[in-house]
Design an enzyme around this catalytic site. Structure first.
Site, PDB file in Angstrom:
ATOM      1  N   LEU A   1       0.880  -1.115  -0.157  1.00 31.46           N
ATOM      2  CA  LEU A   1      -0.054   0.173   0.046  1.00 31.46           C
ATOM      3  C   LEU A   1       0.907   1.282   0.028  1.00 31.46           C
ATOM      4  O   LEU A   1       0.541   2.229  -0.701  1.00 31.46           O
ATOM      5  CB  LEU A   1      -0.951   0.109   1.122  1.00 31.46           C
ATOM      6  N   CYS A   2       1.915   1.289   0.673  1.00 31.66           N
ATOM      7  CA  CYS A   2       2.926   2.569   0.807  1.00 31.66           C
ATOM      8  C   CYS A   2       3.566   2.382  -0.653  1.00 31.66           C
ATOM      9  O   CYS A   2       3.850   3.502  -0.922  1.00 31.66           O
ATOM     10  CB  CYS A   2       3.941   2.242   1.783  1.00 31.66           C
ATOM     11  N   ARG A   3       3.759   1.478  -1.057  1.00 30.61           N
ATOM     12  CA  ARG A   3       4.422   1.526  -2.524  1.00 30.61           C
ATOM     13  C   ARG A   3       3.612   2.120  -3.528  1.00 30.61           C
ATOM     14  O   ARG A   3       3.990   2.717  -4.264  1.00 30.61           O
ATOM     15  CB  ARG A   3       4.779   0.259  -2.987  1.00 30.61           C
TER      16      ARG A   3
END
Length: 231
Positions: free
Chosen positions: A91-93
């Site tokens: 999700l951060c990526r």
């Protein structure tokens, strides 16, 4: 016969009791799921002032490590800064990739794009660079995740929005791992040049709660670059 008949009410009472316990447990579970999908138990973020952020000690992660005050990042031209919850998180990526898609517009405005991480584990930061097109620094004291650090623990896994975010990122082809701390929620800042202040502060409400790209650009366009000789 009499003893058999007298045991029947006991059996019925036991069965009714078990049904009541089962239904009660189901009711508690359903109530818990419903409450977990509201904002009732989400800790409220505390706004980070410019004074709080600018004194943060950051470390560079290149070959020549140096420690400096975060205020250097936005002193002249402001900055867009992502506080990464976990570099290995898919999700951060996804959010890092979307923020990086703004880099051509940010470059035109002269506004740099940066990220901070809480820790450096193995090659996680290097792997994250495939998705994030700006320089990354280490915030060991996690000040960009504060002043009040908010955590989302196992409750996050029963939130409908989180699962929708998981599905979205997975459909978009992102993958990741669970290396490192990933419960302290991150965010995105747009900070003006010099003492202009924090123009945008997006705090992650739940796993995968992304900042609006339009709001990032709108805030970046408000940055007023400082003259070269400004202290």
């Amino acid at each position: 016969m009499g003893s058999e008949m007298s045991s029947l009410p006991d059996l019925e009472l036991f069965t009714m009791g078990m049904w009541s316990i089962g239904l009660g447990a189901i009711g508690v579970a359903v109530t818990g799921i419903l409450l977990a999908n509201t904002d009732l138990f989400l800790s409220k973020p505390e706004a980070a002032s410019l004074e709080f952020l600018e004194t943060t000690e950051l470390k560079s992660l290149g070959e020549e490590e140096r420690t400096f005050k975060a205020g250097e990042l936005w002193k002249k031209n402001g900055a867009v800064i992502m506080a990464v919850r976990r570099p290995g998180c898919f999700l951060c990526r996804e959010e890092a990739s979307e923020l990086s898609s703004l880099k051509p517009q940010l470059d035109q405005l002269g506004v740099p794009l940066y990220a901070v991480v809480k820790e450096k584990i193995g090659t996680e930061v290097e792997d994250f660079q495939h998705y994030f097109k700006g320089e990354i620094f280490l915030d060991e004291k996690k000040k960009f995740y504060g002043p009040h650090k908010r955590k989302m623990l196992s409750m996050g896994l029963i939130r409908l929005g989180v699962w929708q975010n998981f599905l979205r990122a997975w459909k978009n082809g992102y993958s990741g791992n669970l290396e490192g701390e990933g419960f302290i929620l991150g965010g995105v800042y747009v900070i003006g040049a010099g003492k202009q202040g924090v123009l945008l502060e997006h705090r992650e409400r739940e796993f995968g709660d992304k900042v609006s790209l339009r709001s990032v650009l709108d805030a970046a366009e408000k940055i007023k670059p400082q003259a070269a000789d400004t202290d």
